[in-house]
Design a protein around this motif. Sequence first.
Motif, PDB file in Angstrom:
ATOM      1  N   THR A  84       0.832  -1.191   0.000  1.00 11.77           N
ATOM      2  CA  THR A  84       0.000   0.000   0.000  1.00 11.77           C
ATOM      3  C   THR A  84       0.872   1.247   0.000  1.00 11.77           C
ATOM      4  O   THR A  84       2.045   1.187   0.376  1.00 11.77           O
ATOM      5  N   ASN A  85       0.273   2.354  -0.385  1.00 11.98           N
ATOM      6  CA  ASN A  85       0.952   3.650  -0.281  1.00 11.98           C
ATOM      7  C   ASN A  85       0.515   4.393   0.972  1.00 11.98           C
ATOM      8  O   ASN A  85       0.832   5.553   1.166  1.00 11.98           O
ATOM      9  N   ARG A  86      -0.216   3.706   1.840  1.00 12.98           N
ATOM     10  CA  ARG A  86      -0.679   4.313   3.093  1.00 12.98           C
ATOM     11  C   ARG A  86       0.420   4.179   4.145  1.00 12.98           C
ATOM     12  O   ARG A  86       0.972   3.106   4.361  1.00 12.98           O
ATOM     13  N   GLU A  87       0.675   5.296   4.801  1.00 14.53           N
ATOM     14  CA  GLU A  87       1.646   5.303   5.888  1.00 14.53           C
ATOM     15  C   GLU A  87       0.994   6.011   7.068  1.00 14.53           C
ATOM     16  O   GLU A  87       0.845   7.235   7.062  1.00 14.53           O
ATOM     17  N   GLY A  88       0.535   5.233   8.049  1.00  8.14           N
ATOM     18  CA  GLY A  88      -0.214   5.810   9.158  1.00  8.14           C
ATOM     19  C   GLY A  88      -1.546   6.325   8.656  1.00  8.14           C
ATOM     20  O   GLY A  88      -2.315   5.606   8.040  1.00  8.14           O
ATOM     21  N   ASN A  89      -1.802   7.610   8.881  1.00  6.22           N
ATOM     22  CA  ASN A  89      -3.046   8.226   8.408  1.00  6.22           C
ATOM     23  C   ASN A  89      -2.854   9.036   7.139  1.00  6.22           C
ATOM     24  O   ASN A  89      -3.727   9.802   6.750  1.00  6.22           O
ATOM     25  N   SER A  90      -1.712   8.910   6.500  1.00 10.23           N
ATOM     26  CA  SER A  90      -1.472   9.667   5.267  1.00 10.23           C
ATOM     27  C   SER A  90      -1.154   8.697   4.132  1.00 10.23           C
ATOM     28  O   SER A  90      -0.964   7.507   4.342  1.00 10.23           O
ATOM     29  N   TRP A  91      -1.092   9.254   2.938  1.00 10.78           N
ATOM     30  CA  TRP A  91      -0.866   8.453   1.729  1.00 10.78           C
ATOM     31  C   TRP A  91       0.290   9.070   0.955  1.00 10.78           C
ATOM     32  O   TRP A  91       0.304  10.275   0.717  1.00 10.78           O
ATOM     33  N   ASP A  92       1.256   8.255   0.526  1.00 13.75           N
ATOM     34  CA  ASP A  92       2.317   8.713  -0.369  1.00 13.75           C
ATOM     35  C   ASP A  92       1.794   8.586  -1.797  1.00 13.75           C
ATOM     36  O   ASP A  92       1.346   7.507  -2.187  1.00 13.75           O
ATOM     37  N   PRO A  93       1.837   9.655  -2.585  1.00 12.91           N
ATOM     38  CA  PRO A  93       1.192   9.620  -3.902  1.00 12.91           C
ATOM     39  C   PRO A  93       1.836   8.634  -4.880  1.00 12.91           C
ATOM     40  O   PRO A  93       3.054   8.539  -4.965  1.00 12.91           O
ATOM     41  N   VAL A  94       0.970   7.899  -5.579  1.00 17.86           N
ATOM     42  CA  VAL A  94       1.431   7.012  -6.654  1.00 17.86           C
ATOM     43  C   VAL A  94       0.906   7.485  -8.001  1.00 17.86           C
ATOM     44  O   VAL A  94       1.181   6.870  -9.026  1.00 17.86           O
ATOM     45  N   THR A  95       0.130   8.571  -7.996  1.00 21.69           N
ATOM     46  CA  THR A  95      -0.368   9.177  -9.224  1.00 21.69           C
ATOM     47  C   THR A  95      -0.041  10.660  -9.163  1.00 21.69           C
ATOM     48  O   THR A  95       0.502  11.138  -8.178  1.00 21.69           O
ATOM     49  N   ALA A  96      -0.419  11.389 -10.189  1.00 24.21           N
ATOM     50  CA  ALA A  96      -0.227  12.836 -10.188  1.00 24.21           C
ATOM     51  C   ALA A  96      -1.419  13.556  -9.551  1.00 24.21           C
ATOM     52  O   ALA A  96      -1.436  14.780  -9.482  1.00 24.21           O
ATOM     53  N   CYS A  97      -2.403  12.809  -9.080  1.00 25.95           N
ATOM     54  CA  CYS A  97      -3.588  13.399  -8.456  1.00 25.95           C
ATOM     55  C   CYS A  97      -3.269  13.853  -7.034  1.00 25.95           C
ATOM     56  O   CYS A  97      -2.341  13.363  -6.396  1.00 25.95           O
ATOM     57  N   THR A  98      -4.093  14.766  -6.530  1.00 28.77           N
ATOM     58  CA  THR A  98      -3.921  15.255  -5.167  1.00 28.77           C
ATOM     59  C   THR A  98      -4.132  14.147  -4.150  1.00 28.77           C
ATOM     60  O   THR A  98      -3.420  14.045  -3.160  1.00 28.77           O
ATOM     61  N   PHE A  99      -5.129  13.322  -4.376  1.00 32.63           N
ATOM     62  CA  PHE A  99      -5.446  12.232  -3.462  1.00 32.63           C
ATOM     63  C   PHE A  99      -5.385  10.904  -4.209  1.00 32.63           C
ATOM     64  O   PHE A  99      -5.949  10.774  -5.289  1.00 32.63           O
ATOM     65  N   ASP A 100      -4.707   9.944  -3.635  1.00 30.90           N
ATOM     66  CA  ASP A 100      -4.774   8.585  -4.154  1.00 30.90           C
ATOM     67  C   ASP A 100      -4.449   7.600  -3.047  1.00 30.90           C
ATOM     68  O   ASP A 100      -3.712   7.894  -2.126  1.00 30.90           O
ATOM     69  N   GLY A 101      -5.074   6.464  -3.155  1.00 27.21           N
ATOM     70  CA  GLY A 101      -4.825   5.372  -2.230  1.00 27.21           C
ATOM     71  C   GLY A 101      -4.816   4.084  -3.019  1.00 27.21           C
ATOM     72  O   GLY A 101      -5.610   3.907  -3.933  1.00 27.21           O
ATOM     73  N   VAL A 102      -3.903   3.184  -2.663  1.00 27.21           N
ATOM     74  CA  VAL A 102      -3.792   1.939  -3.407  1.00 27.21           C
ATOM     75  C   VAL A 102      -3.457   0.787  -2.461  1.00 27.21           C
ATOM     76  O   VAL A 102      -2.755   0.974  -1.468  1.00 27.21           O
ATOM     77  N   VAL A 103      -4.005  -0.360  -2.787  1.00 26.32           N
ATOM     78  CA  VAL A 103      -3.581  -1.629  -2.208  1.00 26.32           C
ATOM     79  C   VAL A 103      -3.404  -2.571  -3.385  1.00 26.32           C
ATOM     80  O   VAL A 103      -4.270  -2.658  -4.256  1.00 26.32           O
ATOM     81  N   ALA A 104      -2.269  -3.236  -3.421  1.00 22.75           N
ATOM     82  CA  ALA A 104      -1.986  -4.189  -4.490  1.00 22.75           C
ATOM     83  C   ALA A 104      -1.477  -5.475  -3.865  1.00 22.75           C
ATOM     84  O   ALA A 104      -0.734  -5.443  -2.879  1.00 22.75           O
ATOM     85  N   GLY A 105      -1.883  -6.586  -4.440  1.00 22.59           N
ATOM     86  CA  GLY A 105      -1.432  -7.878  -3.942  1.00 22.59           C
ATOM     87  C   GLY A 105      -1.229  -8.854  -5.073  1.00 22.59           C
ATOM     88  O   GLY A 105      -1.846  -8.730  -6.128  1.00 22.59           O
ATOM     89  N   SER A 106      -0.354  -9.826  -4.822  1.00 19.32           N
ATOM     90  CA  SER A 106      -0.104 -10.852  -5.825  1.00 19.32           C
ATOM     91  C   SER A 106       0.354 -12.137  -5.139  1.00 19.32           C
ATOM     92  O   SER A 106       1.044 -12.097  -4.122  1.00 19.32           O
ATOM     93  N   ASN A 107      -0.024 -13.246  -5.750  1.00 17.28           N
ATOM     94  CA  ASN A 107       0.467 -14.543  -5.283  1.00 17.28           C
ATOM     95  C   ASN A 107       1.485 -15.118  -6.264  1.00 17.28           C
ATOM     96  O   ASN A 107       1.830 -16.288  -6.194  1.00 17.28           O
ATOM     97  N   GLY A 108       1.959 -14.303  -7.187  1.00 17.50           N
ATOM     98  CA  GLY A 108       2.916 -14.750  -8.190  1.00 17.50           C
ATOM     99  C   GLY A 108       2.254 -15.184  -9.483  1.00 17.50           C
ATOM    100  O   GLY A 108       2.911 -15.285 -10.514  1.00 17.50           O
ATOM    101  N   GLU A 109       0.972 -15.447  -9.424  1.00 19.51           N
ATOM    102  CA  GLU A 109       0.223 -15.847 -10.614  1.00 19.51           C
ATOM    103  C   GLU A 109      -0.920 -14.867 -10.879  1.00 19.51           C
ATOM    104  O   GLU A 109      -1.135 -14.445 -12.008  1.00 19.51           O
ATOM    105  N   LEU A 110      -1.655 -14.536  -9.839  1.00 18.65           N
ATOM    106  CA  LEU A 110      -2.768 -13.605  -9.925  1.00 18.65           C
ATOM    107  C   LEU A 110      -2.421 -12.337  -9.171  1.00 18.65           C
ATOM    108  O   LEU A 110      -1.590 -12.363  -8.260  1.00 18.65           O
ATOM    109  N   PHE A 111      -3.088 -11.238  -9.525  1.00 16.82           N
ATOM    110  CA  PHE A 111      -2.873 -10.000  -8.783  1.00 16.82           C
ATOM    111  C   PHE A 111      -4.185  -9.246  -8.680  1.00 16.82           C
ATOM    112  O   PHE A 111      -5.122  -9.467  -9.441  1.00 16.82           O
ATOM    113  N   ALA A 112      -4.236  -8.359  -7.688  1.00 17.70           N
ATOM    114  CA  ALA A 112      -5.388  -7.496  -7.486  1.00 17.70           C
ATOM    115  C   ALA A 112      -4.871  -6.118  -7.123  1.00 17.70           C
ATOM    116  O   ALA A 112      -3.902  -5.989  -6.372  1.00 17.70           O
ATOM    117  N   ILE A 113      -5.501  -5.088  -7.677  1.00 20.50           N
ATOM    118  CA  ILE A 113      -5.141  -3.707  -7.370  1.00 20.50           C
ATOM    119  C   ILE A 113      -6.427  -2.923  -7.136  1.00 20.50           C
ATOM    120  O   ILE A 113      -7.333  -2.962  -7.966  1.00 20.50           O
TER     121      ILE A 113
END
Length: 120
Positions: A84-113
């Motif tokens: 995730t880009n969440r750190e405590g109660n804030s978010w480190d940007p992964v886009t050029a937008c003012t606000f963004d939040g992400v969670v990404a996961g993978s098992n090596g074969e499948l992924f979810a974002i």
Amino acid sequence: MHELVAEIHPLWERYVPSGVAPPSVSEIEARLEPLSSDAAIEVMTALAADDLVWSNHVLMNREIAHHTVTRIVTCLGPGATWWTNREGNSWDPVTACTFDGVVAGSNGELFAILLQVGED
């Protein structure tokens, strides 16, 4: 994740300063922190249910969001890694937008974002 960020960038360009490009792969990677699967469920539930910009705006019923993201985490299994880009109660940007939040996961074969972006 970089491909997803690059794909949505043109949709949000009108809100970002002129000439700002989406972050590079290494910039996105540097902003991500590992999560446990339980924490991934918690953060994804919040991202699916609550608007990052307008805290009083509900995007989805929280119970349905929790059920849905729990199924996603279960499908990827106990060996999946989560980030995730969440750190405590804030978010480190992964886009050029003012606000963004992400969670990404993978098992090596499948992924979810799950990515939420917004501007005020």
